[in-house]
Enzyme design. Structure first.
Site, PDB file in Angstrom:
ATOM      1  N   ASP A 135     -19.779 -31.585  86.059  1.00 56.87           N
ATOM      2  CA  ASP A 135     -18.940 -32.026  84.938  1.00 56.87           C
ATOM      3  C   ASP A 135     -19.704 -32.101  83.621  1.00 56.87           C
ATOM      4  OD1 ASP A 135     -16.323 -32.583  84.145  1.00 56.87           O
ATOM      5  OD2 ASP A 135     -16.669 -34.742  84.137  1.00 56.87           O
ATOM      6  N   ASP A 175     -13.789 -27.143  87.917  1.00 64.50           N
ATOM      7  CA  ASP A 175     -14.300 -27.184  86.534  1.00 64.50           C
ATOM      8  C   ASP A 175     -15.649 -26.493  86.351  1.00 64.50           C
ATOM      9  OD1 ASP A 175     -12.060 -28.596  85.816  1.00 64.50           O
ATOM     10  OD2 ASP A 175     -13.066 -30.540  85.668  1.00 64.50           O
ATOM     11  N   ASP A 316      -8.809 -40.134  86.244  1.00 64.10           N
ATOM     12  CA  ASP A 316      -9.529 -39.006  85.652  1.00 64.10           C
ATOM     13  C   ASP A 316     -10.820 -39.461  84.969  1.00 64.10           C
ATOM     14  OD1 ASP A 316      -7.623 -37.056  86.342  1.00 64.10           O
ATOM     15  OD2 ASP A 316      -6.399 -37.546  84.590  1.00 64.10           O
TER      16      ASP A 316
END
Length: 341
Positions: A135, A175, A316
């Site tokens: 991330d 991601d 999230d």
């Protein structure tokens, strides 16, 4: 001419014990050969019988999901407890992270999930989420160092191959590719993903790389990022809309655009929280969202199926009132399921 008579050699008697031992050795060899042939035949049938995910694919509802844990705890108000109870029964991808399932425990976790898949007559769907620099330091920052990541994904792969009788769906590092252009690490990430793919692939295992979503990278840009990994020939396709809220129709169109540019790759689409569509450009705990269509509802020649990948009710990140990313958030679970109860 007189015939010469050669003396007869004395007949040697083989000891009975040696005869028995020899027979046992021969029988053992035959049994071993039969076992090898049987194993090869079983593997062949499993390979020939392997089918990719499709409409009507049903995945496991994990008994150790955070929704299931919240349902057992019953610590919320009436709406929150009802939401947790309902969500705990919904087929949803289980996220393997090194924080919750470290290297010495992850094999057992996958084995347990595989056993659940057999009991539920379902496919197993996991998201592998432990990439180095995961991330890019954002809300879900973390991950393993390269050596530990190699060992961790190796254990996951061993456990998956031990469950060759069930269908396995692997969403590999959400991601990771869509973020690579902003992290400046596409080649590093491609190397880590290459190792993970090599560790995880096997019979009846369908791997999907991160493909972002329709409101992130334009198709040509996302296609370039995917192409740069040199992994497309070794995976089934891409996972779209993971942890996001984009409309299903928009994601189908995006999947087709990517497939056209990348030689016919396939896709799965996350519909776990897109029932009310997106909230503009807000991706981090937007208010007013709803769970989407159940997994296995849709598919076509490019989209294998939709799935619930991001577990509804998990935050999230620390934004819009949410707790740390991945934490169970009872209020969000209640809001997402308000039309289901």
């Amino acid at each position: 001419m007189a015939r010469t008579h050669r003396p007869k050699r004395p007949r040697r008697r083989i000891p009975r014990a040696l005869v028995v031992v020899g027979a046992i050795v021969v029988i053992a060899a035959l049994i071993a050969a039969i076992a090898v042939v049987g194993s090869l035949v079983t593997t062949l049938f499993q390979t020939l019988g392997a089918r990719p995910p499709a409409v009507d694919t049903r995945i496991v509802a994990p008994d150790e999901s955070k929704a299931a844990q919240a349902a057992r705890a019953g610590a919320g108000d009436a709406d929150e407890n009802a939401a947790a109870e309902w969500l705990s029964t919904q087929p949803t991808t289980y996220w393997l992270t090194p924080e919750i399932d470290p290297v010495d425990e992850v094999w057992d976790r996958v084995a347990h999930l595989a056993a659940e898949a057999r009991d539920q007559k379902a496919a197993l769907s996991i998201a592998v989420y432990g990439l180095p620099d995961r991330d890019c330091g954002n809300h879900s920052a973390g991950g393993l160092d390269p050596d530990a990541y190699r060992e961790w994904t190796g254990r996951i792969g061993d456990a998956l191959r031990n469950a060759s009788d069930i269908q396995k769906i692997v969403v590999l590092e959400p991601d990771s590719i869509a973020l690579a252009s902003s992290c400046g690490s596409i080649q590093d990430r491609a190397g880590y993903l290459r190792g993970a793919v090599d560790s995880i692939r096997g019979t009846n295992t369908w791997i999907y790389l991160d493909g972002g979503h329709s409101s992130w990278h334009p198709p040509a840009e996302m296609a370039d990022l995917l192409r740069a990994t040199n992994l497309l020939s070794d995976v089934r396709g891409v996972a779209l809309n993971v942890s996001n809220y984009q409309d299903t129709a928009a994601e189908f169109a995006y999947a087709h655009a990517l497939s056209d540019q990348l030689g016919g790759i396939h896709a799965v689409i996350d519909t776990s929280r897109n029932g009310a569509g997106p909230a503009g450009s807000e991706w981090c705990n937007p208010a007013g969202r709803l769970v989407g269509s159940p997994g296995g509802s849709y598919g076509d020649g490019v989209v294998d199926t939709n799935l619930w990948i991001k577990p509804p009710g998990e935050s999230d990140g620390e934004c819009n009132g949410g707790p740390v990313a991945g934490t169970w958030w009872p209020a969000a679970a209640a809001e997402l399921t308000r039309e289901q109860r």
